[in-house]
Design a protein around this motif. Structure first.
Motif, PDB file in Angstrom:
ATOM      1  N   ILE A  76       0.840  -1.208   0.000  1.00 46.74           N
ATOM      2  CA  ILE A  76       0.000   0.000   0.000  1.00 46.74           C
ATOM      3  C   ILE A  76       0.869   1.251   0.000  1.00 46.74           C
ATOM      4  CG2 ILE A  76      -1.692   1.328   1.324  1.00 46.74           C
ATOM      5  CD1 ILE A  76      -2.786  -1.363   2.345  1.00 46.74           C
ATOM      6  N   ASP A  78       3.869   1.636  -1.371  1.00 48.96           N
ATOM      7  CA  ASP A  78       4.343   1.825  -2.739  1.00 48.96           C
ATOM      8  C   ASP A  78       3.229   2.335  -3.648  1.00 48.96           C
ATOM      9  OD1 ASP A  78       6.961   1.106  -2.295  1.00 48.96           O
ATOM     10  OD2 ASP A  78       7.031  -0.284  -3.993  1.00 48.96           O
ATOM     11  N   GLN A  79       2.017   1.846  -3.407  1.00 47.74           N
ATOM     12  CA  GLN A  79       0.868   2.278  -4.200  1.00 47.74           C
ATOM     13  C   GLN A  79       0.638   3.780  -4.038  1.00 47.74           C
ATOM     14  OE1 GLN A  79      -0.978   0.505  -6.266  1.00 47.74           O
ATOM     15  NE2 GLN A  79      -2.480   2.099  -6.715  1.00 47.74           N
ATOM     16  N   TYR A  82       3.342   5.659  -5.876  1.00 46.98           N
ATOM     17  CA  TYR A  82       3.110   5.662  -7.326  1.00 46.98           C
ATOM     18  C   TYR A  82       2.070   6.715  -7.727  1.00 46.98           C
ATOM     19  CZ  TYR A  82       1.612   3.960 -11.928  1.00 46.98           C
ATOM     20  OH  TYR A  82       1.270   3.872 -13.254  1.00 46.98           O
ATOM     21  N   PRO A 135       9.046   3.989  -6.158  1.00 47.22           N
ATOM     22  CA  PRO A 135       7.639   3.956  -6.603  1.00 47.22           C
ATOM     23  C   PRO A 135       7.144   5.327  -7.050  1.00 47.22           C
ATOM     24  CG  PRO A 135       7.787   3.765  -4.211  1.00 47.22           C
ATOM     25  CD  PRO A 135       9.173   3.581  -4.745  1.00 47.22           C
ATOM     26  N   TYR A 145       0.432   0.505 -15.236  1.00 47.62           N
ATOM     27  CA  TYR A 145      -0.095   0.246 -13.902  1.00 47.62           C
ATOM     28  C   TYR A 145      -0.137  -1.246 -13.577  1.00 47.62           C
ATOM     29  CZ  TYR A 145      -3.018   0.602  -9.766  1.00 47.62           C
ATOM     30  OH  TYR A 145      -3.496   0.512  -8.467  1.00 47.62           O
ATOM     31  N   ILE A 149       1.776  -2.940 -10.367  1.00 53.29           N
ATOM     32  CA  ILE A 149       1.119  -3.738  -9.328  1.00 53.29           C
ATOM     33  C   ILE A 149       1.812  -5.089  -9.161  1.00 53.29           C
ATOM     34  CG2 ILE A 149      -0.959  -5.073  -8.829  1.00 53.29           C
ATOM     35  CD1 ILE A 149      -1.274  -2.265  -8.000  1.00 53.29           C
ATOM     36  N   ASN A 152       5.244  -4.597  -7.631  1.00 53.25           N
ATOM     37  CA  ASN A 152       5.046  -4.055  -6.289  1.00 53.25           C
ATOM     38  C   ASN A 152       4.713  -5.190  -5.312  1.00 53.25           C
ATOM     39  OD1 ASN A 152       4.453  -2.484  -4.025  1.00 53.25           O
ATOM     40  ND2 ASN A 152       2.440  -1.878  -4.774  1.00 53.25           N
TER      41      ASN A 152
END
Length: 229
Positions: A76, A78-79, A82, A135, A145, A149, A152
């Motif tokens: 999460i 890293d998300q 990004y 990220p 994307y 994912i 990641n």
């Protein structure tokens, strides 16, 4: 278990875990994985110590649950990094330096990302500072994307669960208990090795470029004179 504070007490893994518990560990993993202010946090030694404390019973949470939550926090984080990179875009490279932000960190992460491509999201997990900015750079570069994912999740699993399980496994060895300070210092040193290597490589390239620029240029006229001789 008394560990050696590797800097301020609030950066000592044992102190952080004993003070803030598992929630503190998850917040730090999240911050170091994708927030600009998280680059200085002790991710590797923190996860190792977390696994060790679970094994010794000083952290009363099942190991499988700890690993699961740590991996989720890393993914999460890293998300968020990004998405932040996609939103901020090129403006990140124009942001002025401050106490918590250095432009050189962004540039190093960018070079790392350009050199290794999508797999940098996995490799960067094991490199302090770089793992925080990679990220974000992936978002700035508008990396596909679906690919983001995938890498990641793989990186989050290998780093989050891997380092925690390593601490849990070694925590069963008496030698580790007796030399925990040295073990933590060793982990920090190992995690810094890639940064040192990259610094030396960049320095070598800089000196080589300086020598090239300072070398006399062989003009066409000079080449003509050499040919007549």
């Amino acid at each position: 278990m008394n560990t050696l504070a590797l800097g301020p007490s609030w950066l000592d893994p044992d102190y952080l875990i004993q003070t803030f518990g598992l929630i503190g560990v998850l917040v730090i993993v999240f911050a170091e994985s994708g927030l600009l202010i998280g680059f200085f946090l002790p991710g590797d030694s923190l996860l190792f110590t977390t696994g060790l404390l679970v094994t010794t019973g000083k952290l009363d949470t099942p190991l499988w649950l700890v690993c699961t939550l740590v991996v989720l926090a890393a993914i999460i984080g890293d998300q968020v990094g990004y998405l932040f990179g996609r939103k901020v875009g090129p403006a990140l490279f124009k942001r002025p330096d401050s106490k918590l932000f250095k432009q050189e960190n962004v540039e190093k992460a960018h070079e790392f990302f350009e050199k290794h491509g999508p797999k940098s999201l996995i490799l960067a997990r094991f490199v302090p500072i770089v793992r925080t900015f990679t990220p974000i750079i992936a978002g700035v570069s508008r990396m596909n994307y679906r690919s983001f994912i995938t890498f990641n999740i793989i990186g989050g699993l290998l780093w989050g669960a891997g380092v925690t399980l390593l601490g849990a496994s070694l925590g069963k060895i008496e030698f580790v208990h007796q030399h925990i300070e040295a073990i933590l210092i060793l982990i920090v040193l190992i995690s810094v090795v890639p940064i040192v290597i990259e610094y030396l490589r960049a320095r070598s390239q800089s000196k080589k470029a300086a020598r090239t620029e300072g070398a006399p240029q062989d003009t066409s006229a000079e080449r003509g004179r050499h040919a007549k001789r």
